[in-house]
Design a protein around this motif. Sequence first.
Motif, PDB file in Angstrom:
ATOM      1  N   ALA A 117     -97.584 -33.283 -43.846  1.00  0.00           N
ATOM      2  CA  ALA A 117     -96.354 -33.073 -44.611  1.00  0.00           C
ATOM      3  C   ALA A 117     -95.444 -34.278 -44.366  1.00  0.00           C
ATOM      4  N   TRP A 118     -94.777 -34.744 -45.413  1.00  0.00           N
ATOM      5  CA  TRP A 118     -93.945 -35.943 -45.325  1.00  0.00           C
ATOM      6  C   TRP A 118     -92.488 -35.580 -45.555  1.00  0.00           C
ATOM      7  N   LEU A 119     -91.649 -35.820 -44.567  1.00  0.00           N
ATOM      8  CA  LEU A 119     -90.216 -35.617 -44.689  1.00  0.00           C
ATOM      9  C   LEU A 119     -89.517 -36.971 -44.719  1.00  0.00           C
ATOM     10  N   ALA A 120     -88.448 -37.066 -45.474  1.00  0.00           N
ATOM     11  CA  ALA A 120     -87.673 -38.298 -45.503  1.00  0.00           C
ATOM     12  C   ALA A 120     -86.822 -38.399 -44.240  1.00  0.00           C
ATOM     13  N   HIS A 121     -86.821 -39.600 -43.639  1.00  0.00           N
ATOM     14  CA  HIS A 121     -86.146 -39.820 -42.351  1.00  0.00           C
ATOM     15  C   HIS A 121     -85.390 -41.154 -42.378  1.00  0.00           C
ATOM     16  N   GLY A 122     -84.746 -41.406 -43.524  1.00  0.00           N
ATOM     17  CA  GLY A 122     -84.011 -42.651 -43.655  1.00  0.00           C
ATOM     18  C   GLY A 122     -84.913 -43.825 -43.945  1.00  0.00           C
ATOM     19  N   ARG A 123     -84.316 -44.993 -44.002  1.00  0.00           N
ATOM     20  CA  ARG A 123     -85.073 -46.221 -44.280  1.00  0.00           C
ATOM     21  C   ARG A 123     -85.689 -46.774 -42.999  1.00  0.00           C
ATOM     22  N   THR A 124     -84.901 -46.849 -41.950  1.00  0.00           N
ATOM     23  CA  THR A 124     -85.346 -47.308 -40.643  1.00  0.00           C
ATOM     24  C   THR A 124     -84.454 -46.655 -39.617  1.00  0.00           C
ATOM     25  N   ASN A 125     -84.960 -46.467 -38.407  1.00  0.00           N
ATOM     26  CA  ASN A 125     -84.130 -45.844 -37.382  1.00  0.00           C
ATOM     27  C   ASN A 125     -83.112 -46.800 -36.786  1.00  0.00           C
ATOM     28  N   SER A 126     -83.031 -47.998 -37.342  1.00  0.00           N
ATOM     29  CA  SER A 126     -81.984 -48.931 -36.946  1.00  0.00           C
ATOM     30  C   SER A 126     -80.768 -48.859 -37.861  1.00  0.00           C
ATOM     31  N   PRO A 162     -81.916 -40.439 -39.528  1.00  0.00           N
ATOM     32  CA  PRO A 162     -82.124 -41.263 -38.336  1.00  0.00           C
ATOM     33  C   PRO A 162     -81.073 -40.921 -37.277  1.00  0.00           C
ATOM     34  N   GLY A 163     -81.526 -40.575 -36.086  1.00  0.00           N
ATOM     35  CA  GLY A 163     -80.588 -40.147 -35.062  1.00  0.00           C
ATOM     36  C   GLY A 163     -79.944 -38.810 -35.376  1.00  0.00           C
TER      37      GLY A 163
END
Length: 306
Positions: A117-126, A162-163
Amino acid sequence: MTNTITDTTENALYHYSPITERPPISWPDGKRVAFYVGLNVEHFLLDRPSTSIWPGTSELVPDALNYGWRDYGPRVGIWRMMESLDRYGVRASVLLNSDVVHRYPQIIKAGLSRDWAWLAHGRTNSILQAGMERDEERRFLAEVVGTIADATGRRPRGWMGPGLTETFNTPALLAELGLSYVLDWTNDDQPYRLNVPGMISVPYSVELNDLMLFGNGGTGERFLQVVKDQYERLRTDSEHSGRVMALALHPFVTGQAFRAKYFDQALEFLTAQPDIWLTTSDEIAEAFLVDSAPQRGRRPDGAKPV
């Protein structure tokens, strides 16, 4: 009620709802604890501070020590974790930075072959979207969701920032994009409805989380015992209403060689439990939405009226 939440003194996103005063939740086949692995598959920028194992160099550019530690995840750690997930037939719920699509396409290919399963988690964790204006965030979220949908062939249903960051607009903007749940509010053992039409919160954990468990000097033995303790107590609590157990993992942490056997043993224990539903966060959200379809007189979060 509008979909935009602007009052910064009260959390209007959801109602207070004691777990003792809710209609019971039923999981498929009479299972009592819904379990999923939240696998953080992330990309980090070389020139920005981020999650660090040693803060002493975190402001340097390049920060070889901390960047290299994080970069172990996509290069080595995730492939080791895949072996355990495959061994016990556990599908991951992948919290995916959209930059992973371009940086590590082999991971996307491997996940597709495993029906993750694919969840959106932002572009990058930076990069966090906290502080973005509404229109800027709308463009940001649309780009992230669109990139993941194009790469995986399916539109994400869930989101984790992210975060675990959001703005007051995030849930409503995600609903506009067709998503139905968020993981950012780690305040419950059950899903619940938000005060944004069509959006729910699904449990995630900052405590049953390898960054917390191992980052504070925890051992593999302690990790394994915490997993067992969490499941056993949730099973007890679930006598009359289902619970959710989320195991939050990062390949640069749990994917380290000396931790591999403890992850393996944790999955061996969990997959042997007769009352556990081995599932994904997508399926948990879907089952909850069906089970708790709004009824006359029921509040948006599913609790009894007060």
